[in-house]
Write an enzyme that holds these catalytic residues in place. Structure first.
Site, PDB file in Angstrom:
ATOM      1  N   CYS B  85       0.842  -1.206   0.000  1.00  0.00           N
ATOM      2  CA  CYS B  85       0.000   0.000   0.000  1.00  0.00           C
ATOM      3  C   CYS B  85       0.877   1.255   0.000  1.00  0.00           C
ATOM      4  O   CYS B  85       1.516   1.547  -0.976  1.00  0.00           O
ATOM      5  CB  CYS B  85      -0.962  -0.046   1.195  1.00  0.00           C
ATOM      6  SG  CYS B  85      -2.312   1.117   1.055  1.00  0.00           S
ATOM      7  N   HIS B 194      -3.460  -5.762   1.142  1.00  0.00           N
ATOM      8  CA  HIS B 194      -2.697  -5.982   2.370  1.00  0.00           C
ATOM      9  C   HIS B 194      -2.593  -7.452   2.770  1.00  0.00           C
ATOM     10  O   HIS B 194      -3.442  -7.936   3.517  1.00  0.00           O
ATOM     11  CB  HIS B 194      -3.355  -5.219   3.517  1.00  0.00           C
ATOM     12  CG  HIS B 194      -3.229  -3.741   3.402  1.00  0.00           C
ATOM     13  ND1 HIS B 194      -2.271  -3.029   4.082  1.00  0.00           N
ATOM     14  CD2 HIS B 194      -3.925  -2.833   2.675  1.00  0.00           C
ATOM     15  CE1 HIS B 194      -2.388  -1.743   3.780  1.00  0.00           C
ATOM     16  NE2 HIS B 194      -3.379  -1.590   2.932  1.00  0.00           N
ATOM     17  N   GLU B 196      -0.653  -8.628   4.956  1.00  0.00           N
ATOM     18  CA  GLU B 196      -0.413  -8.714   6.417  1.00  0.00           C
ATOM     19  C   GLU B 196      -1.711  -8.612   7.213  1.00  0.00           C
ATOM     20  O   GLU B 196      -1.720  -8.832   8.414  1.00  0.00           O
ATOM     21  CB  GLU B 196       0.606  -7.655   6.847  1.00  0.00           C
ATOM     22  CG  GLU B 196       0.066  -6.273   7.181  1.00  0.00           C
ATOM     23  CD  GLU B 196      -0.409  -5.480   5.970  1.00  0.00           C
ATOM     24  OE1 GLU B 196      -0.410  -6.024   4.843  1.00  0.00           O
ATOM     25  OE2 GLU B 196      -0.794  -4.309   6.154  1.00  0.00           O
TER      26      GLU B 196
END
Lengths: 81, 223
Positions: B85, B194, B196
């Protein structure tokens, strides 16, 4: 004292959704003149005295490396008194 | 296996990235933007967020931070870097990756679970996926529309450097529905969604993002 102005615009081929949003808001207020709108940025840099060619060259470099992203934007440098 | 995560002023997902590395079995190491010290990590993650408030352009100011000097030099010599991002935006501003991320075509901030296809499994960050594997990971950004010149786009496609591609409707006007790319060598990867935030069922749409982190651990052992 003079002002060096750097104007940064998205390249014509890059989509400008902010400009488009402004263009579509104008007629809602009765402004019907706009065929299209592009939105950009303006930097006003104040220097002591008249800018020297060396200073202007430095501003060009700053505009190229930090103030604009040459991948998507173009810029012009001008002096205002 | 030490993997670093850089905290910039305004980073949001640094702790999520540290947690993902830990969950994958690595040793997460916090790195600070104001220092050039990479603390002997073997790979680095540039996390999501709004570094420097997205002032000027997303990632434009972070790109000149001291830690980026070290990362840019290392990356040019094959050091693995993953930008997520805002991290992707910083990698583009650093010219480690081509193109730029611009305002989403509908101007909305998008926060959603997104299906993407993993189209390049030759990078150290995606080696654990199968070619073309479709995964669901969150997307959350206002400026995620990937833009580049026609020549760059053709080059990215010809060299199979599109790492992630949106499946279904293009959410933000990205060229060729590109969600993530790599550099020529493949060690530098930038992704808009994302991984994560999809590392376990409890806190995300699934755990399919974790493979980014287990991949790099496995790849580094193999070296």
């Amino acid at each position: 004292m003079a002002t060096i102005v750097v104007e940064v615009m998205l390249k014509p081929e890059i989509l400008d959704p902010q400009g488009q949003a402004v263009a579509s808001a104008l007629p809602r207020l009765g402004f019907t003149f706009a065929q299209s709108v592009r939105q950009g940025k303006r930097f006003e840099i104040t220097v002591a005295g008249d800018p020297t060619p060396a200073q202007l060259a430095e501003v060009e470099k700053a505009a190229e490396t930090l103030l604009s992203n040459p991948v998507i934007e173009t810029f012009v440098v001008k002096v205002e008194k | 296996m030490r993997i670093g995560v850089v905290t910039f002023p305004g980073s949001l997902d640094d702790h999520s990235a540290l947690r993902a590395i830990e969950l994958a079995g690595g040793e997460p190491v916090s790195l600070f933007h104001g220092s050039t010290d990479l603390k002997e990590v073997q790979a680095v993650v540039l996390p999501g967020g709004f570094s420097y408030g997205d002032y000027l352009r997303c990632g434009a100011i972070s790109r000149f931070s001291p830690i980026m000097e070290s990362i840019i030099i290392a990356a040019e010599h094959g050091f693995p870097v993953l930008g997520i991002c805002n991290g992707f935006q910083i990698l583009c501003e650093s010219h480690l990756l081509p193109g730029a991320l611009t305002r989403n075509s509908d101007l909305h901030f998008i926060c959603d679970d997104q299906k993407v296809a993993v189209e390049n499994i030759k990078t150290p960050w995606t080696a654990g996926y199968t070619q073309g594997q479709e995964i669901v990971i969150p997307i959350k950004n206002g400026e995620g529309s990937f833009q580049c010149s026609d020549e760059t786009l053709a080059e990215l496609e010809a060299e199979s450097r599109v790492v992630l591609r949106y499946v279904g409707k293009n959410p933000n006007g990205s060229r060729n529905s590109i969600a993530g790319i790599s550099n020529k060598q493949g060690n530098v990867v930038g992704v808009m969604p994302h991984p994560e935030q999809a590392i376990e069922e409890l806190t995300g749409p699934g755990d399919e993002g974790l493979i980014f982190f287990s991949s790099i651990l496995k790849e580094m052992v193999g070296r």
